[in-house]
Write an enzyme that holds these catalytic residues in place. Structure first.
Site, PDB file in Angstrom:
ATOM      1  N   CYS A 409      59.847 129.500  -7.092  1.00 24.90           N
ATOM      2  CA  CYS A 409      59.745 128.830  -5.799  1.00 24.90           C
ATOM      3  C   CYS A 409      61.028 128.046  -5.575  1.00 24.90           C
ATOM      4  O   CYS A 409      61.958 128.110  -6.381  1.00 24.90           O
ATOM      5  CB  CYS A 409      58.512 127.934  -5.715  1.00 24.90           C
ATOM      6  SG  CYS A 409      58.614 126.427  -6.684  1.00 24.90           S
ATOM      7  N   HIS A 591      55.686 119.026  -2.327  1.00 20.53           N
ATOM      8  CA  HIS A 591      56.690 118.509  -3.255  1.00 20.53           C
ATOM      9  C   HIS A 591      58.066 118.703  -2.634  1.00 20.53           C
ATOM     10  O   HIS A 591      58.217 119.412  -1.644  1.00 20.53           O
ATOM     11  CB  HIS A 591      56.617 119.203  -4.615  1.00 20.53           C
ATOM     12  CG  HIS A 591      56.673 120.700  -4.532  1.00 20.53           C
ATOM     13  ND1 HIS A 591      55.573 121.463  -4.197  1.00 20.53           N
ATOM     14  CD2 HIS A 591      57.686 121.581  -4.727  1.00 20.53           C
ATOM     15  CE1 HIS A 591      55.901 122.741  -4.207  1.00 20.53           C
ATOM     16  NE2 HIS A 591      57.176 122.846  -4.509  1.00 20.53           N
TER      17      HIS A 591
END
Length: 672
Positions: A409, A591
């Protein structure tokens, strides 16, 4: 001490227009089949059609001497607007919103007496939104057993009121707007100025602003004009495939590098598939080429005006096949000529520009495609054609057993860790404990993996540095069906592979050791720091009502722990704008971006529960887990969370938890 307010990322006016256009398109596009059906019936059965039938075309009189109603009039007056209104209301408030929106639209239709597409696009969403607000007033306050009675009567009463509002209030306004807009179009036609609209339409297409223009104004006006005259030129102002075809043909002959090589395939997709966005990156590589598409568009419109040609219904998508299918019986020559001349002029202007100018970014089609997707606000379904990669397929080909899989990611700390944990457990359960499943940030990837798993919006970013790997795209991190496909891939490769298991294990060790702090080899093996998730960072009843507010709430808990600074919370919003952190199973884990790791002071995790759920990019989220990780310290907790959310019974326990200790205990038990 006052808490510093976190500023929200600014959204440009262009993005707001894009979203508005996308919403309008969302009402029109699902009903294009109905428009096509009406267009076919009109082309065949009206008095000037191919097979004139009074009973179907709505002309002449019946045996009793009354005018024939036919299909054409009722479909355009009632069916199509009501379908649009229902779709718009449903987009806002599901079926209940769709029904109320359609009821309200009936008042506009009857009040105006003309096809009310603009009225439908107003009343449909308005009905859904107002019904949603009304339901929220008595939500949870209805006595058991009376829910259906209240729901049915509230929808009926409010729908009736909206119908009257539409009849007396909305219909006069929409009629006045339609009349004024029609007068403007007629003025442009009468004075030969309609071709000038290409000066605005062609740049708007490249900037993805065309939906607001096309579906908000041109299609409704075109339908009205088609009903009165049997055809409309307005349907081809934006949909003409000629300008884009001419541009791509110029690249085929005079382009260079990847642009020239990919142009033939792009031309086929554009001209026959009707996906116009395929040529946008070619314009973005050489912005001056917008002059070519403008010149082609103006030529096509002028040709249609001179030959008095048009379509009977919208051509969607803008394929030559759809254009021909919707062409009026007396307009085939003019329509085909407009496409050919538009392509010719666009080709000549683009060729001149390509031959007489030089550009350093000529070969960087990937960069131009990324720029296009950034402006669009999402990944393009056809962009992979330009760069030579499928959206979800693999780049490499397996030559031996799968021994190392990486889940990548942007930051390598949240989504990838959760996904890797879920996938690792599935592969172990299938009997392959030696297959390494790690997680990493895309920036730290190297071409040493057998399989690379990414969110579908990140696949193209991961491919350049892992060209020999098989790439798998997922859109749901917790329970994606692609995980089972990967397990089957592992089973097949290990049964049929030629490489020895020992060699595969040795190879797997290399990437795990090579990656930096963004990668974890096996979170279960790491000790869980006792202060990663603490009681003060768990909230059972969050106060946020929106996605952005929920990100702030989770981020403020991290900030209160001294784990991050304010810039990290901004990076959490930035990450969400680029790729959603929705994981499935009512869970989101916002995040920061990979570039925001410097704003992390220590590892921490926050958990906020929203019992009633909040909307997260169209998905319902009840649990928001804020993540900030240094090295691999937080991965043990994320692995625990992943295990909980892949178990429906444990998710139900979380939903029913009445104390913070129950939440902490549940996360701790899964790794005991």
């Amino acid at each position: 001490m006052a808490t510093e307010t976190v500023a929200k990322p600014k959204t440009s006016a262009r993005v707001h227009v894009q979203k508005f256009g996308t919403f309008l398109s969302g009402m029109i596009m699902p009903n294009i089949g109905a428009f096509i059906a009406w267009g076919i019936i009109t082309a065949l059965f009206i008095e000037k059609g191919w097979i004139p039938v009074p009973q179907l075309g709505g002309f002449g009189t019946n045996a009793a001497g009354a005018p024939n109603t036919g299909l054409v009039g009722p479909m355009i007056t009632y069916l199509l607007p009501l379908l649009i209104a229902y779709t718009g209301g449903r987009m806002v408030y599901d079926v209940r919103g769709g029904v109320v929106g359609a009821i309200g639209t009936m008042g506009v239709i009857v009040g105006a007496g003309i096809p009310m597409f603009i009225g439908a696009m107003i009343m449909g969403p308005l009905g859904g939104w107002t019904m949603k607000k009304l339901d929220s007033i008595w939500d949870g306050k209805i006595r058991p057993g009376f829910e259906m009675l209240v729901n049915n009567f509230s929808a009926g009463i409010w729908g009736a009121l909206l119908a009257m509002l539409g009849f007396y209030g909305i219909s006069p306004l929409v009629t006045a707007f339609s009349t004024a807009a029609g007068n403007v179009v007629q003025f442009l036609v009468n004075n030969g100025l309609l071709p000038l609209t290409s000066i605005f339409i062609e740049p708007a297409k490249v900037l993805f602003l065309n939906n607001a223009i096309n579906h908000g104004v041109l299609t409704p006006l075109g339908i009205q004009q088609s009903l009165e005259q049997g055809k409309s030129i307005l349907f081809l102002l934006e949909a003409n495939p000629g300008p884009g075809l001419g541009l791509l043909l110029a690249y085929m002959f005079f382009g260079r590098g990847a642009a020239k090589a990919s142009a033939p395939g792009a031309a086929l997709i554009h001209f026959f598939g009707g996906i116009h966005e395929i040529y946008f990156p070619y314009v973005l590589m050489r912005p001056m080429l917008i002059l070519a598409t403008i010149a082609g568009g103006m030529t096509g419109i002028a040709t249609l005006a001179i030959t008095n040609s048009g379509l009977v219904a919208p051509a969607a998508p803008g394929s030559i096949i759809a254009v021909i299918a919707q062409t009026s019986r007396d307009s085939y020559f003019g329509v085909i000529l407009s496409v050919l001349l538009a392509a010719t002029v666009s080709f000549l202007v683009a060729s001149l520009i390509l031959r007489t100018t030089h550009h350093s970014d000529e070969g960087d089609l990937n960069a131009a495609t990324s720029k296009m997707e950034a402006m669009k606000g999402k990944k393009s379904s056809v962009a992979s054609t330009l760069t030579g990669a499928g959206a979800g397929g693999g780049v490499g080909v397996l030559t031996g057993p799968i021994s190392n899989i990486v889940f990548a990611c942007d930051a390598g700390m949240g989504s990838s860790a959760m996904g890797a944990s879920v996938l690792r457990n599935k592969i172990k359960a299938a009997g392959f404990p030696d297959v390494k499943v790690t997680n990493a940030s895309i920036a730290n990837l190297s071409d040493t993996y057998d399989v690379v798993v990414t969110h579908q919006d990140l696949t193209e970013r991961a491919k350049p540095s892992t060209a020999s790997a098989v790439h798998v795209s997922v859109d749901n991190f917790m329970n994606s069906p692609r995980y089972d496909e990967i397990v089957e891939m592992v089973q097949r490769s290990n049964a049929e592979g030629t490489a020895a298991p020992a060699a595969g294990a040795a190879t797997a060790a290399a990437p795990a050791a090579a990656t930096t702090s963004g990668t974890a080899a096996a979170p279960e093996a790491a000790a869980a720091p006792s202060d990663i998730l603490v009681p003060e960072s768990v909230v059972l009843n969050g106060s946020a009502a929106t996605r952005d507010a929920a990100i702030d709430e989770a981020g403020q808990l991290l900030l209160a722990r001294g784990a991050v600074d304010n810039d990290y919370i901004l990076a959490m919003h930035e990450r969400e704008e680029s790729v959603s952190t929705y994981m499935g199973s009512f869970l989101a884990i916002p995040h920061g971006t990979n570039a925001a790791k410097d704003h992390i002071k220590k590892s921490a995790v926050s958990v906020v529960r929203y019992p009633d759920g909040i909307d997260w990019n169209g998905k319902q989220v009840k649990f928001v887990v804020g993540v900030a990780g240094v090295n691999n310290e937080h991965l043990h907790i994320l692995s625990s969370i992943a295990k909980v959310f892949t178990n429906k019974a444990q998710v139900a326990q979380l939903e029913a938890a009445t104390s913070v200790d129950e939440v902490l205990e549940l996360f701790g038990k899964v790794n005991a």
